[in-house]
Design an enzyme around this catalytic site. Sequence first.
Site, PDB file in Angstrom:
ATOM      1  N   SER A 178       0.808  -1.212   0.000  1.00  0.00           N
ATOM      2  CA  SER A 178       0.000   0.000   0.000  1.00  0.00           C
ATOM      3  C   SER A 178       0.845   1.267   0.000  1.00  0.00           C
ATOM      4  CB  SER A 178      -0.909   0.024   1.237  1.00  0.00           C
ATOM      5  OG  SER A 178      -1.693   1.190   1.231  1.00  0.00           O
ATOM      6  N   HIS A 214      -1.728  -2.213  11.699  1.00  0.00           N
ATOM      7  CA  HIS A 214      -1.408  -3.538  11.149  1.00  0.00           C
ATOM      8  C   HIS A 214       0.000  -3.970  11.559  1.00  0.00           C
ATOM      9  CE1 HIS A 214      -4.633  -4.965   8.500  1.00  0.00           C
ATOM     10  NE2 HIS A 214      -4.908  -3.693   8.289  1.00  0.00           N
ATOM     11  N   GLN A 255       1.742  -3.012  14.148  1.00  0.00           N
ATOM     12  CA  GLN A 255       1.797  -3.262  15.586  1.00  0.00           C
ATOM     13  C   GLN A 255       1.158  -4.599  15.959  1.00  0.00           C
ATOM     14  OE1 GLN A 255      -0.116   0.305  17.003  1.00  0.00           O
ATOM     15  NE2 GLN A 255       1.797   1.450  17.047  1.00  0.00           N
TER      16      GLN A 255
END
Length: 167
Positions: free
Chosen positions: A34, A48, A50
């Site tokens: 992304s 995400h 973490q």
Amino acid sequence: MIHYISGGQRSGKTNYAVQQAQLLSEHPVYLATSRIWDEDHKARILLHKQNRDTRWENIEEEKNISKLQLANKTVVLDCITLWLTNFFVDNNYDVDKALAEAKQEFDAFIQQNFNLIIISNEIGMGVHASTEGGRKFADLQGWMNQYIAQRADKATLIISGIPLTLK
């Protein structure tokens, strides 16, 4: 081995892919594709990251995934939809050019000897896009999903968190 995992938004695809990767490797790779589009998206990406523990190697690459050396690793590619968006936008919303470039890059990427778990969205199963760009992207996504699924050794559809084996 290529395992293609598809489903709708928030269907549980990523959780399932992560579980599968952890069954195959003690130190899997999470390959995020992304771009950071805005602050909300940036926060979502951070969340995400973490959620993955120290077993994971995190790599971010927007388009040129074939340049990565991932031989003999287990890789979760998350996700084809965001990766494909980068080709679509960079080619000024030209479906044919974006599809040709994405196929070429994908074919080069899968030449490596690795376990690859690919996450993608089935956006064509949702609401019909109200814009021309949205409809073009839904077509592009559908064609790329078919291309990948045909090359996959295994294909799974996730519906409401439940994996359904397709192949």
